[in-house]
Scaffold this active site. Structure first.
Site, PDB file in Angstrom:
ATOM      1  N   ARG A  98       0.837  -1.206   0.168  1.00 59.49           N
ATOM      2  CA  ARG A  98       0.030  -0.059  -0.139  1.00 59.49           C
ATOM      3  C   ARG A  98       0.933   1.366  -0.013  1.00 59.49           C
ATOM      4  O   ARG A  98       0.789   2.055  -0.744  1.00 59.49           O
ATOM      5  CB  ARG A  98      -0.855   0.098   1.206  1.00 59.49           C
ATOM      6  CG  ARG A  98      -1.966   1.087   0.927  1.00 59.49           C
ATOM      7  CD  ARG A  98      -3.095   1.161   1.916  1.00 59.49           C
ATOM      8  NE  ARG A  98      -4.203   2.131   1.731  1.00 59.49           N
ATOM      9  CZ  ARG A  98      -4.139   3.333   1.540  1.00 59.49           C
ATOM     10  NH1 ARG A  98      -2.938   3.853   2.248  1.00 59.49           N
ATOM     11  NH2 ARG A  98      -5.250   3.934   1.265  1.00 59.49           N
ATOM     12  N   LYS A  99       1.649   1.229   1.002  1.00 57.64           N
ATOM     13  CA  LYS A  99       2.550   2.583   1.104  1.00 57.64           C
ATOM     14  C   LYS A  99       3.595   2.709  -0.416  1.00 57.64           C
ATOM     15  O   LYS A  99       3.283   3.786  -1.020  1.00 57.64           O
ATOM     16  CB  LYS A  99       3.555   2.611   2.083  1.00 57.64           C
ATOM     17  CG  LYS A  99       4.475   3.653   2.316  1.00 57.64           C
ATOM     18  CD  LYS A  99       5.262   3.958   3.548  1.00 57.64           C
ATOM     19  CE  LYS A  99       5.988   5.101   3.381  1.00 57.64           C
ATOM     20  NZ  LYS A  99       6.980   4.911   4.753  1.00 57.64           N
TER      21      LYS A  99
END
Length: 139
Positions: A98-99
């Protein structure tokens, strides 16, 4: 009595077949080009959102312990026996993206096939089946 928002869970689970199809198409047709790279990137991002949204609904609805991160959402739901270890391992690998996908998108390699792209469709489909079975059993 629990209030589990089954409607919202199901709406998200219904997105999985299209996400899985996008991932399979990207993996099978991979050419290193921008279009498939962007398709892969978006499908991975949507997969993350689906599994974390569903996990959050389960945690809230069944009053499980509070999650401190995306990985923790997957851990909690796994600890509650919603899905087996092999699905958990793939989903943990997924949410860790996600990051890089959302915050560090400028560094994402759109010209390489990510290893998760080929194995994620089956894991997502199994995730959906296990969540539905869990809801049926618990409710």
């Amino acid at each position: 009595m629990y209030y589990v928002n089954q409607e919202q869970i199901e709406r998200r689970l219904e997105a999985i077949p299209e996400i899985a199809e996008g991932l399979r198409t990207a993996a099978q047709s991979w050419d290193g080009g921008l279009v498939l790279g962007m398709m892969q990137e978006r499908a991975l991002h949507l997969a993350i959102e689906v599994v974390t949204d569903v996990g959050s609904y389960l945690i809230d609805g069944f009053i499980m312990r509070d999650a401190s991160s995306y990985e923790d959402i997957m851990d909690i739901v796994h600890e509650e026996k919603v899905f087996p270890q092999d699905v958990h391992a793939v989903l943990l690998e997924l949410v860790r993206l996600r990051k890089p996908l959302v915050q560090e998108y400028y560094d994402w390699d759109r010209h390489s096939l990510h290893p998760l792209t080929a194995k994620l469709p089956d894991a997502l489909e199994r995730f959906a089946a296990h969540v539905r079975e869990y809801l049926k059993k618990e409710l």
